[in-house]
Design a protein around this motif. Sequence first.
Motif, mmCIF file in Angstrom:
data_model
loop_
_atom_site.group_PDB
_atom_site.id
_atom_site.type_symbol
_atom_site.label_atom_id
_atom_site.label_comp_id
_atom_site.label_asym_id
_atom_site.label_seq_id
_atom_site.Cartn_x
_atom_site.Cartn_y
_atom_site.Cartn_z
ATOM 1 N N VAL A 183 0.834 -1.205 0.000
ATOM 2 C CA VAL A 183 0.000 0.000 0.000
ATOM 3 C C VAL A 183 0.866 1.251 0.000
ATOM 4 C CG1 VAL A 183 -1.685 1.324 1.324
ATOM 5 C CG2 VAL A 183 -1.948 -1.140 1.105
ATOM 6 N N ASN A 184 1.904 1.251 0.837
ATOM 7 C CA ASN A 184 2.785 2.421 0.886
ATOM 8 C C ASN A 184 3.617 2.577 -0.379
ATOM 9 O OD1 ASN A 184 2.062 3.575 3.333
ATOM 10 N ND2 ASN A 184 3.494 2.345 4.516
ATOM 11 N N CYS A 185 3.846 1.494 -1.089
ATOM 12 C CA CYS A 185 4.567 1.588 -2.357
ATOM 13 C C CYS A 185 3.800 2.485 -3.322
ATOM 14 C CB CYS A 185 4.751 0.195 -2.955
ATOM 15 S SG CYS A 185 5.795 0.157 -4.425
ATOM 16 N N PHE A 186 2.500 2.348 -3.336
ATOM 17 C CA PHE A 186 1.673 3.236 -4.165
ATOM 18 C C PHE A 186 1.618 4.640 -3.578
ATOM 19 C CE2 PHE A 186 -2.507 5.237 -4.544
ATOM 20 C CZ PHE A 186 -2.531 5.503 -5.914
ATOM 21 N N LEU A 187 1.365 4.735 -2.274
ATOM 22 C CA LEU A 187 1.181 6.046 -1.649
ATOM 23 C C LEU A 187 2.468 6.876 -1.675
ATOM 24 C CD1 LEU A 187 -1.022 5.044 1.419
ATOM 25 C CD2 LEU A 187 -1.761 6.173 -0.684
ATOM 26 N N PHE A 188 3.622 6.247 -1.420
ATOM 27 C CA PHE A 188 4.887 6.986 -1.437
ATOM 28 C C PHE A 188 5.182 7.548 -2.819
ATOM 29 C CE2 PHE A 188 7.107 4.642 2.337
ATOM 30 C CZ PHE A 188 6.148 5.167 3.189
ATOM 31 N N SER A 189 4.798 6.790 -3.858
ATOM 32 C CA SER A 189 5.066 7.248 -5.223
ATOM 33 C C SER A 189 4.040 8.270 -5.696
ATOM 34 C CB SER A 189 5.075 6.044 -6.184
ATOM 35 O OG SER A 189 6.061 5.100 -5.823
ATOM 36 N N ALA A 190 2.787 8.074 -5.301
ATOM 37 C CA ALA A 190 1.727 8.991 -5.747
ATOM 38 C C ALA A 190 1.706 10.278 -4.935
ATOM 39 C CB ALA A 190 0.370 8.289 -5.652
ATOM 40 N N PHE A 191 1.985 10.162 -3.647
ATOM 41 C CA PHE A 191 1.959 11.333 -2.752
ATOM 42 C C PHE A 191 3.245 11.345 -1.925
ATOM 43 C CE2 PHE A 191 -2.288 9.421 -3.156
ATOM 44 C CZ PHE A 191 -2.935 10.422 -3.875
ATOM 45 N N PRO A 192 4.328 11.941 -2.431
ATOM 46 C CA PRO A 192 5.622 11.914 -1.732
ATOM 47 C C PRO A 192 5.559 12.406 -0.292
ATOM 48 C CG PRO A 192 5.882 12.763 -3.964
ATOM 49 C CD PRO A 192 4.400 12.643 -3.731
ATOM 50 N N TRP A 193 4.636 13.317 0.011
ATOM 51 C CA TRP A 193 4.537 13.836 1.377
ATOM 52 C C TRP A 193 4.067 12.779 2.362
ATOM 53 C CZ3 TRP A 193 -0.403 13.156 3.010
ATOM 54 C CH2 TRP A 193 -1.402 13.116 2.029
ATOM 55 N N TRP A 194 3.432 11.716 1.852
ATOM 56 C CA TRP A 194 2.905 10.682 2.734
ATOM 57 C C TRP A 194 4.024 9.944 3.479
ATOM 58 C CZ3 TRP A 194 -0.873 9.187 5.578
ATOM 59 C CH2 TRP A 194 -0.971 7.870 6.018
ATOM 60 N N GLN A 195 5.203 9.867 2.885
ATOM 61 C CA GLN A 195 6.304 9.166 3.549
ATOM 62 C C GLN A 195 6.686 9.850 4.856
ATOM 63 O OE1 GLN A 195 9.669 8.367 1.046
ATOM 64 N NE2 GLN A 195 10.650 7.053 2.551
ATOM 65 N N GLN A 196 6.715 11.177 4.859
ATOM 66 C CA GLN A 196 7.030 11.909 6.092
ATOM 67 C C GLN A 196 5.912 11.756 7.124
ATOM 68 O OE1 GLN A 196 7.798 13.274 2.984
ATOM 69 N NE2 GLN A 196 9.937 12.779 3.395
ATOM 70 N N VAL A 197 4.667 11.801 6.636
ATOM 71 C CA VAL A 197 3.527 11.623 7.544
ATOM 72 C C VAL A 197 3.548 10.228 8.160
ATOM 73 C CG1 VAL A 197 1.005 11.539 7.689
ATOM 74 C CG2 VAL A 197 2.112 13.313 6.311
ATOM 75 N N TRP A 198 3.812 9.220 7.319
ATOM 76 C CA TRP A 198 3.856 7.838 7.801
ATOM 77 C C TRP A 198 4.958 7.659 8.840
ATOM 78 C CZ3 TRP A 198 0.897 3.708 7.946
ATOM 79 C CH2 TRP A 198 1.466 2.458 8.216
ATOM 80 N N SER A 199 6.099 8.290 8.609
ATOM 81 C CA SER A 199 7.218 8.197 9.548
ATOM 82 C C SER A 199 6.847 8.786 10.905
ATOM 83 C CB SER A 199 8.441 8.922 8.972
ATOM 84 O OG SER A 199 9.503 8.921 9.891
ATOM 85 N N ILE A 200 6.076 9.859 10.899
ATOM 86 C CA ILE A 200 5.681 10.513 12.149
ATOM 87 C C ILE A 200 4.665 9.675 12.916
ATOM 88 C CG2 ILE A 200 4.500 12.526 13.125
ATOM 89 C CD1 ILE A 200 5.733 14.164 10.825
ATOM 90 N N ILE A 201 3.629 9.195 12.212
ATOM 91 C CA ILE A 201 2.542 8.495 12.907
ATOM 92 C C ILE A 201 2.953 7.094 13.371
ATOM 93 C CG2 ILE A 201 0.762 9.789 11.705
ATOM 94 C CD1 ILE A 201 0.303 7.439 9.890
ATOM 95 N N THR A 202 3.997 6.530 12.775
ATOM 96 C CA THR A 202 4.438 5.186 13.192
ATOM 97 C C THR A 202 5.632 5.220 14.137
ATOM 98 O OG1 THR A 202 5.821 5.010 11.193
ATOM 99 C CG2 THR A 202 3.587 4.095 11.095
ATOM 100 N N ARG A 203 6.099 6.400 14.465
ATOM 101 C CA ARG A 203 7.256 6.495 15.372
ATOM 102 C C ARG A 203 6.989 5.868 16.738
ATOM 103 N NH1 ARG A 203 10.277 11.905 14.426
ATOM 104 N NH2 ARG A 203 10.403 10.812 12.429
ATOM 105 N N PRO A 204 5.795 6.018 17.316
ATOM 106 C CA PRO A 204 5.549 5.375 18.634
ATOM 107 C C PRO A 204 5.354 3.869 18.549
ATOM 108 C CG PRO A 204 4.029 7.216 18.202
ATOM 109 C CD PRO A 204 4.666 6.855 16.920
ATOM 110 N N LEU A 205 5.394 3.303 17.335
ATOM 111 C CA LEU A 205 5.103 1.874 17.164
ATOM 112 C C LEU A 205 6.073 1.000 17.951
ATOM 113 C CD1 LEU A 205 2.906 0.406 15.563
ATOM 114 C CD2 LEU A 205 4.565 0.067 13.715
ATOM 115 N N PHE A 206 7.304 1.452 18.090
ATOM 116 C CA PHE A 206 8.303 0.681 18.832
ATOM 117 C C PHE A 206 7.880 0.487 20.283
ATOM 118 C CE2 PHE A 206 12.341 0.259 21.175
ATOM 119 C CZ PHE A 206 12.906 -0.801 20.479
ATOM 120 N N LEU A 207 7.215 1.491 20.842
ATOM 121 C CA LEU A 207 6.767 1.409 22.239
ATOM 122 C C LEU A 207 5.400 0.757 22.374
ATOM 123 C CD1 LEU A 207 7.851 4.975 23.445
ATOM 124 C CD2 LEU A 207 9.067 2.817 23.796
#
Length: 281
Positions: A183-207
Motif C-alpha cells: 500500500v505504501n509503495c503506491f502512496l509513497f510514489s503517488a503522494f511523496p509527502w505521505w512518507q514523512q507523515v507515515w514516519s511521524i505516525i508510526t514512530r511510537p510503534l516501537f513502544l
Amino acid sequence: MSGITFPSMKKTAPEKGKPRLRPVHKQRRFASLRSIGALVLREMATSYGRSPGGYFWAVAEPVGGIMMLTLIFSLGFRTPALGTNFAIFYATGVVPFVAYNNIANKVANSIRQSKSLLAYPAVTFMDAMLAKVFFNVVTQLLVAYIVFTFIMVTQDTRTDPQILGIALSFLMAFTIAIGVGAVNCFLFSAFPWWQQVWSIITRPLFLLSCIFFVFDNVPDIVKPYLWFNPLVHVVGQMRKSFYTSYQGEYVTPVYVFSLGLILMVIGIALLQRYHRDLLNS
C-alpha cells in the motif's frame, strides 16, 4: 466431394529448421524469474557491493544494532515481564519488529528505487517487489538465527524455543509487512509527502508493540485499542514460542493474516492500475 480437403483435416508438418514456440505464459514466468534474480543481485551490489565484506554487512549491521540495544536495556531492566533473562525477553520482541519494519520499508520503496529498470518491458513492478521481499526475508531470518543462537548459547535463558511457533510468528510479520509495504509503495510514489507523515505516525510503534512489556499487563482501558496493532500479535506469538508457560490467549494469527492479505490486494490493485502513471510522473 472426395477431392476436397478441409483445412482442419489437412495434416501439416512443422517446417524444418523452424523452432517451436513456447507458450507465452511459460516465457513470461521464466522472464520474471530471471528479472527477480537480476534485481536481487542488483540489490546486493548497490547496497553492499562497494564496501569490504559485501553481503556480510547486510546481516552484521542489524545483528550488531540489536545486540547493542539488548546489552544496554539489559543493564537497565534486570527483571523482565517473562522469565528471568531480559536479553531473550527483549530479543523475542525486537527481532520480529525489526524484521517487519525492514521489509515494509524496502517494499514501500521498491518502485522508486527501481524506476529506471521498470522502464524496460521485461521488468514489472511485481518483479521489483518480489526481489525486495526475497532478499530481505532471507536476511532477516539470518539475523534472527544469529541473535537467538548467540543469546541461547551464552546465557541461561530458561526457555524452550518451538520452531513451528517461531516460524508462524515470522510468517505473520512478513505477511503484514508486505501488505503495509504494498500500500505504501503506491502512496509513497503517488503522494511523496505521505512518507514523512507515515514516519511521524508510526514512530511510537516501537513502544506500542509490547517489546518492553507483555500485553497481559496493559491496563484494561488500553487493551481494546492496543489489540488492533498487528505487531502485538506477532510479538506475542514469538514469546509463546519461547516461553512454554506463557498462554498469550490474545494472539490471533487469523487477524494478522487477514489484514495483511487485504492490504496486499489493495496495494497490488492500485499499483496494477496506476504504475505506468507513477513511472512517468
